[in-house]
Design a protein around this motif. Structure first.
Motif, PDB file in Angstrom:
ATOM      1  N   LYS A   3      -8.230 -10.849  -5.514  1.00  0.00           N
ATOM      2  CA  LYS A   3      -7.604  -9.608  -5.964  1.00  0.00           C
ATOM      3  C   LYS A   3      -6.204  -9.467  -5.385  1.00  0.00           C
ATOM      4  N   LEU A   4      -5.244  -9.121  -6.234  1.00  0.00           N
ATOM      5  CA  LEU A   4      -3.857  -8.895  -5.821  1.00  0.00           C
ATOM      6  C   LEU A   4      -3.464  -7.480  -6.223  1.00  0.00           C
ATOM      7  N   LEU A   5      -3.249  -6.635  -5.219  1.00  0.00           N
ATOM      8  CA  LEU A   5      -2.942  -5.239  -5.460  1.00  0.00           C
ATOM      9  C   LEU A   5      -1.491  -4.980  -5.161  1.00  0.00           C
ATOM     10  N   ALA A   6      -0.842  -4.255  -6.038  1.00  0.00           N
ATOM     11  CA  ALA A   6       0.513  -3.786  -5.746  1.00  0.00           C
ATOM     12  C   ALA A   6       0.466  -2.269  -5.667  1.00  0.00           C
ATOM     13  N   ILE A   7       0.998  -1.728  -4.566  1.00  0.00           N
ATOM     14  CA  ILE A   7       1.058  -0.273  -4.440  1.00  0.00           C
ATOM     15  C   ILE A   7       2.308   0.194  -5.176  1.00  0.00           C
ATOM     16  N   THR A   8       2.062   0.893  -6.278  1.00  0.00           N
ATOM     17  CA  THR A   8       3.155   1.363  -7.118  1.00  0.00           C
ATOM     18  C   THR A   8       3.290   2.875  -6.969  1.00  0.00           C
ATOM     19  N   SER A   9       3.885   3.526  -7.930  1.00  0.00           N
ATOM     20  CA  SER A   9       4.030   4.979  -7.883  1.00  0.00           C
ATOM     21  C   SER A   9       4.014   5.514  -9.302  1.00  0.00           C
ATOM     22  N   THR A  10       3.498   6.695  -9.434  1.00  0.00           N
ATOM     23  CA  THR A  10       3.530   7.346 -10.747  1.00  0.00           C
ATOM     24  C   THR A  10       4.978   7.546 -11.212  1.00  0.00           C
ATOM     25  N   LEU A  11       5.919   7.542 -10.233  1.00  0.00           N
ATOM     26  CA  LEU A  11       7.340   7.666 -10.598  1.00  0.00           C
ATOM     27  C   LEU A  11       7.836   6.437 -11.359  1.00  0.00           C
ATOM     28  N   GLY A  12       7.075   5.353 -11.320  1.00  0.00           N
ATOM     29  CA  GLY A  12       7.447   4.150 -12.069  1.00  0.00           C
ATOM     30  C   GLY A  12       6.973   4.175 -13.516  1.00  0.00           C
ATOM     31  N   SER A  13       6.216   5.186 -13.891  1.00  0.00           N
ATOM     32  CA  SER A  13       5.742   5.281 -15.281  1.00  0.00           C
ATOM     33  C   SER A  13       6.885   5.764 -16.155  1.00  0.00           C
ATOM     34  N   THR A  14       7.289   4.943 -17.117  1.00  0.00           N
ATOM     35  CA  THR A  14       8.435   5.273 -17.962  1.00  0.00           C
ATOM     36  C   THR A  14       8.198   6.582 -18.718  1.00  0.00           C
ATOM     37  N   SER A  15       6.931   6.861 -19.048  1.00  0.00           N
ATOM     38  CA  SER A  15       6.648   8.097 -19.787  1.00  0.00           C
ATOM     39  C   SER A  15       6.820   9.346 -18.942  1.00  0.00           C
ATOM     40  N   THR A  16       7.013   9.181 -17.600  1.00  0.00           N
ATOM     41  CA  THR A  16       7.258  10.364 -16.760  1.00  0.00           C
ATOM     42  C   THR A  16       8.733  10.451 -16.343  1.00  0.00           C
ATOM     43  N   THR A  17       9.565   9.673 -17.012  1.00  0.00           N
ATOM     44  CA  THR A  17      10.969   9.576 -16.582  1.00  0.00           C
ATOM     45  C   THR A  17      11.657  10.932 -16.467  1.00  0.00           C
ATOM     46  N   ALA A  18      12.309  11.123 -15.312  1.00  0.00           N
ATOM     47  CA  ALA A  18      13.157  12.299 -15.109  1.00  0.00           C
ATOM     48  C   ALA A  18      14.514  11.762 -14.644  1.00  0.00           C
ATOM     49  N   GLY A  19      15.443  12.654 -14.343  1.00  0.00           N
ATOM     50  CA  GLY A  19      16.799  12.187 -14.058  1.00  0.00           C
ATOM     51  C   GLY A  19      17.074  11.875 -12.606  1.00  0.00           C
ATOM     52  N   ASP A  20      16.013  11.818 -11.797  1.00  0.00           N
ATOM     53  CA  ASP A  20      16.236  11.658 -10.360  1.00  0.00           C
ATOM     54  C   ASP A  20      15.564  10.387  -9.830  1.00  0.00           C
ATOM     55  N   MET A  21      15.884  10.028  -8.608  1.00  0.00           N
ATOM     56  CA  MET A  21      15.236   8.917  -7.892  1.00  0.00           C
ATOM     57  C   MET A  21      15.223   7.631  -8.725  1.00  0.00           C
ATOM     58  N   LEU A  22      16.362   7.347  -9.371  1.00  0.00           N
ATOM     59  CA  LEU A  22      16.368   6.293 -10.386  1.00  0.00           C
ATOM     60  C   LEU A  22      16.153   4.895  -9.815  1.00  0.00           C
ATOM     61  N   ALA A  23      16.711   4.631  -8.621  1.00  0.00           N
ATOM     62  CA  ALA A  23      16.510   3.291  -8.050  1.00  0.00           C
ATOM     63  C   ALA A  23      15.029   3.065  -7.759  1.00  0.00           C
ATOM     64  N   TYR A  24      14.392   4.064  -7.168  1.00  0.00           N
ATOM     65  CA  TYR A  24      12.963   3.953  -6.846  1.00  0.00           C
ATOM     66  C   TYR A  24      12.140   3.852  -8.134  1.00  0.00           C
ATOM     67  N   ARG A  25      12.387   4.769  -9.081  1.00  0.00           N
ATOM     68  CA  ARG A  25      11.634   4.749 -10.332  1.00  0.00           C
ATOM     69  C   ARG A  25      11.772   3.391 -11.025  1.00  0.00           C
ATOM     70  N   GLY A  26      13.030   2.925 -11.119  1.00  0.00           N
ATOM     71  CA  GLY A  26      13.263   1.650 -11.810  1.00  0.00           C
ATOM     72  C   GLY A  26      12.573   0.503 -11.113  1.00  0.00           C
ATOM     73  N   SER A  27      12.578   0.528  -9.760  1.00  0.00           N
ATOM     74  CA  SER A  27      11.963  -0.581  -9.017  1.00  0.00           C
ATOM     75  C   SER A  27      10.455  -0.622  -9.233  1.00  0.00           C
ATOM     76  N   LYS A  28       9.827   0.543  -9.319  1.00  0.00           N
ATOM     77  CA  LYS A  28       8.370   0.564  -9.523  1.00  0.00           C
ATOM     78  C   LYS A  28       8.022   0.286 -10.994  1.00  0.00           C
ATOM     79  N   ALA A  29       8.896   0.714 -11.916  1.00  0.00           N
ATOM     80  CA  ALA A  29       8.668   0.391 -13.332  1.00  0.00           C
ATOM     81  C   ALA A  29       8.731  -1.121 -13.528  1.00  0.00           C
TER      82      ALA A  29
END
Ligand SMILES: NC(=O)c1ccc[n+]([C@@H]2O[C@H](COP(=O)([O-])OP(=O)(O)OC[C@H]3O[C@@H](n4cnc5c(N)ncnc54)[C@H](OP(=O)(O)O)[C@@H]3O)[C@@H](O)[C@H]2O)c1
Length: 224
Positions: free
Chosen positions: A125-151
């Motif tokens: 098993k290979l797990l990556a800890i991601t974030s809901t902020l990486g979900s493109t469908s939740t995109t908002a205008g903030d934290m773009l580097a973090y969001r993009g990295s998790k997406a």
């Protein structure tokens, strides 16, 4: 005995993952940037501590050499950074690239280096800890580097699940919740203990049928 490899295990969610797996009797192989400052982790019985900066390919290779050909059952790519707060007009592209190198490429560097160990393990098993902020469908205008990295991480981890689907491996993406750590802050919703209880349950129940999927720590499927 289960062998679990965890990156960024000196504090926050990674430290709690190491504590809970070790308490369960697992052999924990922990990677941290500064082993000399990892006192809380070194106090946990059953944990082996190695130097690891996931943004440095040479360090990932050295870490792999130190671990050798031992089977690894579960790899948890947990290390992550939030990156600087930035907005159009003030984008710090060096910081943005560092955020991508840790959050998007770090897990892939580990997966590539340790794939033979995972194939030799039982759970695979290979797990990556991601974030809901990486979900493109939740995109908002903030934290773009973090969001993009998790997406990017989500897309690549699902891609690895697809390209290696005949190898019996499980590539899973897990959002830990909003957790009271240095990253999540004191106002977050859950403790590291609550998050890791849930993450471990998800990891235990996951198999190849879940490979490439994205869940929250409480088992809810997340949107892409
Ligand atoms: N907390 C939340 O609410 C939340 C929500 C969603 C997702 N996440 C994700 O959960 C994971 C763990 O977050 P956390 O809340 O535990 O954060 P944290 O308390 O800030 O801990 C981050 C960990 O990652 C390590 N790390 C950072 N850069 C690294 C690098 N280049 N190489 C190796 N290790 C590195 C840190 O080591 P140092 O001590 O050396 O800096 C530390 O051990 C991250 O992937 C984060 O994105 C957290």
């Amino acid at each position: 005995m289960t062998t679990v490899l965890i990156s960024g295990a000196n504090r926050g969610i990674g430290l709690e993952l190491a504590r809970q797996y070790a308490a369960d009797g697992a052999d924990v192989i922990a990677g941290v940037r500064d082993p000399g400052a990892a006192d809380a982790l070194k106090a946990v019985a059953g944990v082996e501590v190695h130097a690891l900066d996931v943004s440095e390919e040479t360090q990932v290779r050295t870490f792999r050499q130190e671990v050798g050909d031992r089977p690894v059952d579960i790899l948890i790519a947990n290390a992550g950074v939030f990156g600087a707060h930035q907005a159009m007009g003030g984008f710090d592209f060096e910081d943005w690239l560092r955020t991508y190198s840790v959050n998007s490429l770090g897990p892939v560097r580990l997966a590539q280096a340790f794939l033979p160990n995972l194939k030799a393990g039982i759970d695979k098993k290979l797990l990556a800890i991601t974030s809901t902020l990486g979900s493109t469908s939740t995109t908002a205008g903030d934290m773009l580097a973090y969001r993009g990295s998790k997406a990017a991480l989500n897309n690549v981890w699902a891609g690895l699940a697809a390209s290696l689907k005949d190898e019996g491996l499980t590539f899973l993406l897990l959002h830990p919740g909003w957790v009271k750590t240095d990253m999540g802050g004191a106002g977050a919703q859950i403790t590291p203990e609550q998050s890791v209880d849930g993450l471990r349950a998800r990891i235990a129940e996951a198999g190849p049928a879940q490979s490439g999927k994205l869940f929250a720590y409480d088992g809810k499927p997340l949107p892409w």
